[in-house]
Design a protein around this motif. Sequence first.
Motif, PDB file in Angstrom:
ATOM      1  N   THR A   5     125.335 -63.494 -14.482  1.00  0.00           N
ATOM      2  CA  THR A   5     126.267 -64.802 -14.229  1.00  0.00           C
ATOM      3  C   THR A   5     124.951 -66.321 -14.398  1.00  0.00           C
ATOM      4  OG1 THR A   5     127.697 -64.126 -13.072  1.00  0.00           O
ATOM      5  CG2 THR A   5     128.254 -66.302 -13.412  1.00  0.00           C
ATOM      6  N   ALA A   6     123.760 -65.524 -13.824  1.00  0.00           N
ATOM      7  CA  ALA A   6     122.998 -67.249 -13.984  1.00  0.00           C
ATOM      8  C   ALA A   6     122.055 -67.064 -15.592  1.00  0.00           C
ATOM      9  CB  ALA A   6     122.103 -67.559 -13.165  1.00  0.00           C
ATOM     10  N   ALA A   7     121.511 -65.520 -15.642  1.00  0.00           N
ATOM     11  CA  ALA A   7     121.202 -65.609 -17.061  1.00  0.00           C
ATOM     12  C   ALA A   7     121.826 -65.824 -17.888  1.00  0.00           C
ATOM     13  CB  ALA A   7     120.769 -64.464 -17.278  1.00  0.00           C
ATOM     14  N   VAL A   8     123.709 -65.304 -18.300  1.00  0.00           N
ATOM     15  CA  VAL A   8     124.089 -65.996 -19.313  1.00  0.00           C
ATOM     16  C   VAL A   8     124.638 -67.115 -19.201  1.00  0.00           C
ATOM     17  CG1 VAL A   8     126.697 -65.477 -20.083  1.00  0.00           C
ATOM     18  CG2 VAL A   8     125.187 -63.403 -19.155  1.00  0.00           C
ATOM     19  N   LEU A   9     124.667 -68.305 -17.846  1.00  0.00           N
ATOM     20  CA  LEU A   9     125.015 -69.148 -18.153  1.00  0.00           C
ATOM     21  C   LEU A   9     123.882 -70.359 -18.869  1.00  0.00           C
ATOM     22  CD1 LEU A   9     126.872 -70.329 -14.415  1.00  0.00           C
ATOM     23  CD2 LEU A   9     127.901 -70.117 -17.050  1.00  0.00           C
ATOM     24  N   MET A  13     123.928 -72.303 -21.817  1.00  0.00           N
ATOM     25  CA  MET A  13     123.495 -74.439 -22.102  1.00  0.00           C
ATOM     26  C   MET A  13     122.466 -74.195 -22.423  1.00  0.00           C
ATOM     27  SD  MET A  13     123.485 -75.314 -18.165  1.00  0.00           S
ATOM     28  CE  MET A  13     123.350 -73.232 -17.172  1.00  0.00           C
ATOM     29  N   SER A  14     121.851 -73.531 -23.216  1.00  0.00           N
ATOM     30  CA  SER A  14     120.305 -73.651 -24.456  1.00  0.00           C
ATOM     31  C   SER A  14     121.028 -73.707 -25.950  1.00  0.00           C
ATOM     32  CB  SER A  14     119.465 -72.955 -24.139  1.00  0.00           C
ATOM     33  OG  SER A  14     119.845 -71.040 -24.462  1.00  0.00           O
ATOM     34  N   ARG A  15     122.415 -72.514 -25.465  1.00  0.00           N
ATOM     35  CA  ARG A  15     123.096 -72.675 -27.046  1.00  0.00           C
ATOM     36  C   ARG A  15     124.198 -73.415 -28.018  1.00  0.00           C
ATOM     37  NH1 ARG A  15     118.633 -70.279 -30.061  1.00  0.00           N
ATOM     38  NH2 ARG A  15     120.445 -70.299 -31.733  1.00  0.00           N
ATOM     39  N   ALA A  16     124.607 -73.825 -27.172  1.00  0.00           N
ATOM     40  CA  ALA A  16     125.939 -74.823 -26.832  1.00  0.00           C
ATOM     41  C   ALA A  16     125.550 -75.779 -27.570  1.00  0.00           C
ATOM     42  CB  ALA A  16     127.019 -74.857 -25.533  1.00  0.00           C
ATOM     43  N   GLU A  17     126.379 -76.041 -28.820  1.00  0.00           N
ATOM     44  CA  GLU A  17     125.922 -76.985 -30.006  1.00  0.00           C
ATOM     45  C   GLU A  17     126.788 -78.353 -29.089  1.00  0.00           C
ATOM     46  OE1 GLU A  17     127.557 -75.707 -33.685  1.00  0.00           O
ATOM     47  OE2 GLU A  17     126.143 -74.517 -33.901  1.00  0.00           O
ATOM     48  N   ARG A  24     133.097 -74.172 -22.136  1.00  0.00           N
ATOM     49  CA  ARG A  24     134.255 -72.554 -23.018  1.00  0.00           C
ATOM     50  C   ARG A  24     133.227 -71.637 -22.004  1.00  0.00           C
ATOM     51  NH1 ARG A  24     136.437 -75.936 -27.561  1.00  0.00           N
ATOM     52  NH2 ARG A  24     134.526 -74.823 -28.366  1.00  0.00           N
ATOM     53  N   ALA A  25     131.961 -71.631 -22.541  1.00  0.00           N
ATOM     54  CA  ALA A  25     130.980 -71.023 -22.660  1.00  0.00           C
ATOM     55  C   ALA A  25     130.864 -70.476 -20.756  1.00  0.00           C
ATOM     56  CB  ALA A  25     130.151 -71.454 -22.969  1.00  0.00           C
ATOM     57  N   VAL A  26     130.761 -72.060 -20.411  1.00  0.00           N
ATOM     58  CA  VAL A  26     130.607 -71.314 -18.700  1.00  0.00           C
ATOM     59  C   VAL A  26     131.644 -71.415 -17.678  1.00  0.00           C
ATOM     60  CG1 VAL A  26     130.050 -73.499 -16.822  1.00  0.00           C
ATOM     61  CG2 VAL A  26     129.280 -73.138 -18.585  1.00  0.00           C
ATOM     62  N   VAL A  27     132.475 -71.836 -17.901  1.00  0.00           N
ATOM     63  CA  VAL A  27     134.135 -71.310 -17.474  1.00  0.00           C
ATOM     64  C   VAL A  27     134.347 -70.389 -17.669  1.00  0.00           C
ATOM     65  CG1 VAL A  27     135.976 -71.767 -17.181  1.00  0.00           C
ATOM     66  CG2 VAL A  27     134.643 -73.712 -17.159  1.00  0.00           C
ATOM     67  N   CYS A 162     132.913 -62.638 -27.174  1.00  0.00           N
ATOM     68  CA  CYS A 162     133.817 -63.777 -26.749  1.00  0.00           C
ATOM     69  C   CYS A 162     132.647 -64.660 -26.721  1.00  0.00           C
ATOM     70  CB  CYS A 162     134.557 -62.916 -25.093  1.00  0.00           C
ATOM     71  SG  CYS A 162     135.160 -65.440 -24.324  1.00  0.00           S
ATOM     72  N   LEU A 163     131.767 -64.218 -25.466  1.00  0.00           N
ATOM     73  CA  LEU A 163     130.690 -65.803 -25.630  1.00  0.00           C
ATOM     74  C   LEU A 163     129.586 -65.646 -27.026  1.00  0.00           C
ATOM     75  CD1 LEU A 163     129.697 -67.219 -23.403  1.00  0.00           C
ATOM     76  CD2 LEU A 163     127.794 -65.643 -22.941  1.00  0.00           C
ATOM     77  N   LEU A 164     129.754 -64.035 -27.601  1.00  0.00           N
ATOM     78  CA  LEU A 164     128.833 -64.982 -28.880  1.00  0.00           C
ATOM     79  C   LEU A 164     129.450 -65.989 -30.142  1.00  0.00           C
ATOM     80  CD1 LEU A 164     127.238 -61.520 -29.823  1.00  0.00           C
ATOM     81  CD2 LEU A 164     126.761 -63.620 -29.207  1.00  0.00           C
ATOM     82  N   SER A 165     130.842 -65.358 -30.025  1.00  0.00           N
ATOM     83  CA  SER A 165     132.172 -66.173 -30.953  1.00  0.00           C
ATOM     84  C   SER A 165     132.074 -67.416 -30.327  1.00  0.00           C
ATOM     85  CB  SER A 165     133.330 -65.082 -30.647  1.00  0.00           C
ATOM     86  OG  SER A 165     133.157 -63.779 -30.977  1.00  0.00           O
ATOM     87  N   ILE A 166     131.907 -68.033 -28.898  1.00  0.00           N
ATOM     88  CA  ILE A 166     131.904 -69.025 -29.174  1.00  0.00           C
ATOM     89  C   ILE A 166     130.726 -70.275 -29.256  1.00  0.00           C
ATOM     90  CG2 ILE A 166     131.537 -70.684 -26.695  1.00  0.00           C
ATOM     91  CD1 ILE A 166     133.753 -68.982 -25.271  1.00  0.00           C
ATOM     92  N   LEU A 167     129.871 -69.911 -28.053  1.00  0.00           N
ATOM     93  CA  LEU A 167     128.206 -69.893 -28.901  1.00  0.00           C
ATOM     94  C   LEU A 167     127.714 -69.445 -30.498  1.00  0.00           C
ATOM     95  CD1 LEU A 167     126.320 -69.159 -25.679  1.00  0.00           C
ATOM     96  CD2 LEU A 167     127.715 -71.178 -26.332  1.00  0.00           C
ATOM     97  N   HIS A 168     128.232 -68.993 -31.128  1.00  0.00           N
ATOM     98  CA  HIS A 168     127.157 -68.677 -32.376  1.00  0.00           C
ATOM     99  C   HIS A 168     128.113 -68.843 -33.082  1.00  0.00           C
ATOM    100  CE1 HIS A 168     123.513 -68.812 -30.675  1.00  0.00           C
ATOM    101  NE2 HIS A 168     124.091 -67.733 -30.144  1.00  0.00           N
TER     102      HIS A 168
END
Length: 185
Positions: A5-9, A13-17, A24-27, A162-168
């Motif tokens: 979870t920490a790694a994904v968070l 945080m490093s990729r969010a525009e 959205r990514a964190v929650v 989901c995470l890829l779609s949110i961030l990229h």
Amino acid sequence: MLVMTAAVLMYGMSRAEDGASLCRAVVCTLVMIPSAVLDCIYGKLYHRLSFCLAAAGLLLAEAQGMAGGGADSVLWSLAGGGLFGLLMLIVFVLGRGSMGFGDVCFAAGLGTFIPFAYVLLAFFLTFALGGVGAVLVYAAGAARGRETAGRLPLGPFLAASCLLSILHGEEIVRWYLGTGQGRMG
């Protein structure tokens, strides 16, 4: 699970525009990681966690709509959840037992976080990542001389898409359409 979870968070945080994508990514990550891990361990996605995920997505959309003045953000979030859930329901019905109904509910919950324009991308990424995962599991089993019979949980692939779609999402769509370079290019 805490380390994952920490790694994904940290990645999020490093990729969010922007702040909305990061939020959205964190929650989403805080709720989807336990579901995906439970799917790997027990081969089951729990409906209660999926409903909590959907509720969190709708509450976040409401909060972001209130902060940004977008009164229709909850409707778009609800539409994203409905569309992702509907697409997975079609696969569930046509697949005749190839996946469980928990995957449908999990997708609907995840869809409340994904920007509506990228729900189809998340759907296609789920099965692309799942296909790659299946090939890797099969190849690893064959290398060990084992028969690889069994089921591969879809939850982790739903969560990753989901995470890829949110961030990229925007970058992937632009890359696919060939309409410019994103951060990845």
